[in-house]
Design an enzyme around this catalytic site. Structure first.
Site, PDB file in Angstrom:
ATOM      1  N   GLU A 125      40.354  29.660  22.952  1.00  0.00           N
ATOM      2  CA  GLU A 125      39.164  29.553  23.797  1.00  0.00           C
ATOM      3  C   GLU A 125      38.744  28.101  23.994  1.00  0.00           C
ATOM      4  O   GLU A 125      38.299  27.713  25.080  1.00  0.00           O
ATOM      5  CB  GLU A 125      38.015  30.364  23.203  1.00  0.00           C
ATOM      6  CG  GLU A 125      38.194  31.866  23.311  1.00  0.00           C
ATOM      7  CD  GLU A 125      38.347  32.336  24.750  1.00  0.00           C
ATOM      8  OE1 GLU A 125      37.631  31.809  25.628  1.00  0.00           O
ATOM      9  OE2 GLU A 125      39.182  33.218  25.002  1.00  0.00           O
ATOM     10  N   CYS A 158      41.117  37.398  42.032  1.00  0.00           N
ATOM     11  CA  CYS A 158      39.966  36.812  42.725  1.00  0.00           C
ATOM     12  C   CYS A 158      40.003  35.290  42.562  1.00  0.00           C
ATOM     13  O   CYS A 158      39.091  34.671  42.021  1.00  0.00           O
ATOM     14  CB  CYS A 158      38.667  37.387  42.172  1.00  0.00           C
ATOM     15  SG  CYS A 158      37.208  37.023  43.181  1.00  0.00           S
ATOM     16  N   CYS A 162      42.699  40.246  47.744  1.00  0.00           N
ATOM     17  CA  CYS A 162      41.726  41.331  47.821  1.00  0.00           C
ATOM     18  C   CYS A 162      42.393  42.711  47.855  1.00  0.00           C
ATOM     19  O   CYS A 162      41.816  43.698  47.386  1.00  0.00           O
ATOM     20  CB  CYS A 162      40.837  41.145  49.049  1.00  0.00           C
ATOM     21  SG  CYS A 162      39.844  39.623  49.004  1.00  0.00           S
ATOM     22  N   CYS A 220      42.632  44.097  44.400  1.00  0.00           N
ATOM     23  CA  CYS A 220      41.423  44.039  43.577  1.00  0.00           C
ATOM     24  C   CYS A 220      40.798  45.419  43.405  1.00  0.00           C
ATOM     25  O   CYS A 220      40.581  46.135  44.397  1.00  0.00           O
ATOM     26  CB  CYS A 220      40.413  43.087  44.216  1.00  0.00           C
ATOM     27  SG  CYS A 220      38.880  42.947  43.260  1.00  0.00           S
ATOM     28  N   CYS A 265      33.049  45.145  47.109  1.00  0.00           N
ATOM     29  CA  CYS A 265      32.838  43.696  47.107  1.00  0.00           C
ATOM     30  C   CYS A 265      32.137  43.249  48.396  1.00  0.00           C
ATOM     31  O   CYS A 265      32.666  43.424  49.504  1.00  0.00           O
ATOM     32  CB  CYS A 265      34.175  42.978  46.960  1.00  0.00           C
ATOM     33  SG  CYS A 265      34.043  41.182  47.026  1.00  0.00           S
TER      34      CYS A 265
END
Length: 355
Positions: free
Chosen positions: A36, A193, A200, A203, A209
């Site tokens: 991270e 995205c 798209c 997605c 959306c």
């Protein structure tokens, strides 16, 4: 779209299409934390090599805490944002000293670690301990802005607060779903995205959306207000003596903090003064300028070659070292300096400006 629908769609998509083979997708909090920190402002493809190398050198938090900060910064060289490396070392020491070598499980405690902010703490807690806390990195902001039609630059406090509240409301109710949900929203932003040319058609949120429905994927999220990027200048000295080159340790803070680099000619000095203190030799014509772009400014570097025939004792202080030309590029130096040293080594130390 209500929260439970968003979470359910995302979890289903992540199980089928998300990333499942990343080396830090384990239950070890140390490896999760390390990944991270490395992934802050850095793409997965860039992190993979560094992550593997770090794990080989520092297999656990105790090994990292016992290392010197110079070892850590050197191993980090090339990954950028070097304050992350220094904070990584400080945090490892803190985990060992204050938490008996075990990472704390709450986001409140994780935020106390140097270099760990709200989103990073939530990601660690979700992956390692299934804690229900939202993350809000760049990928998540992009997904939320498009799916829910949020206008305004996400870096603005009001917009960011709105996104934090929305991100919290969208979390799945079951704690055991948190690792998959957190990975899913990261993966959706990173692989579908995307900033440019979002896919798209692939997605899971496309039917809900707002940006997709209204043809606004190109304008959401709202771009940062344009601001002129200042330019800074630096002259870096390539002082060569008998096949070796002089490197100096940078100050712990500032650009390239803690790394070895070529000596920088200060604004109050000229090359003749520097040469007079270093030794006897020749100042050769400068190499062509090199541009290196940071987040908030661009740096124009002038490489200045010096061919030293003799040294003065002042060049042998504790902050400097002489290294063979063919080893210097691997000594943990900033990326533009590494390229300069590789170029110099490839020409067997020839310092002429036309190379």
């Amino acid at each position: 779209m209500i929260a439970r629908e968003f979470a359910a769609k995302l979890l289903d998509w992540q199980r089928q299409h998300g990333r499942h083979d990343l080396p830090w997708q384990v239950s070890d909090p140390y490896r999760i934390w390390l990944s991270e920190i490395m992934l802050q402002q850095t793409q997965v493809s860039s992190v993979l090599v560094y992550y593997t190398r770090f794990i080989e050198h520092f297999p656990d938090v105790a090994a990292l805490a016992q290392a010197s900060v110079d070892e850590v910064v050197t191993l980090w060289s090339g990954l950028g944002y070097y304050s992350r490396a220094r904070n990584l070392h400080k945090a490892a020491i803190m985990v060992c000293d204050e938490f008996n070598g075990a990472f704390p499980e709450s986001t409140e405690a994780l935020i106390r670690l140097p270099g760990v902010g709200r989103s990073t703490a939530a990601a660690i807690a979700a992956f390692a301990f299934s804690r229900r806390n939202a993350i809000l990195d760049g990928n998540v902001k992009r997904v939320l802005a498009r799916v829910f039609g949020i206008s305004g630059w996400p870096g603005e406090k009001k917009i960011e607060n709105t996104m934090w509240q929305l991100a919290e409301n969208l979390l799945p109710s079951a704690a055991e779903d948190m690792p998959g949900y957190t990975q899913g929203i990261m993966d959706l932003g990173a692989t579908v995205c995307t900033r440019g040319k979002p896919a798209c058609g692939r997605c899971p949120m496309r039917d809900d959306c707002i940006a997709h429905q209204n043809g606004r994927t190109g304008e959401l999220p709202t771009a940062r207000p344009k601001k002129a990027i200042p330019t800074r200048y630096a002259t870096l000295i390539m002082a060569v003596h008998k096949g070796q080159i002089l490197l100096e340790r940078r100050p712990p803070t500032g650009i390239w903090g803690g790394l070895l680099s070529l000596p920088e000619l200060g604004t109050a000095h000229n090359a003749e003064d520097w040469l007079g203190k270093a030794g006897d030799g020749d100042i050769l014509p400068a190499w062509p300028e090199i541009e290196h772009v940071f987040t908030h400014f661009r740096l124009i570097i002038t490489p200045l070659p010096l061919d030293l025939s003799a040294l003065h004792p002042q060049t042998r202080d504790s902050n400097a070292c002489w290294l063979p030309l063919h080893d210097a590029a691997n000594a943990g130096v900033p990326a533009p300096v590494k390229r300069m040293l590789e170029r110099l080594a490839a020409t067997s130390g020839k310092l002429t400006s036309h190379l």
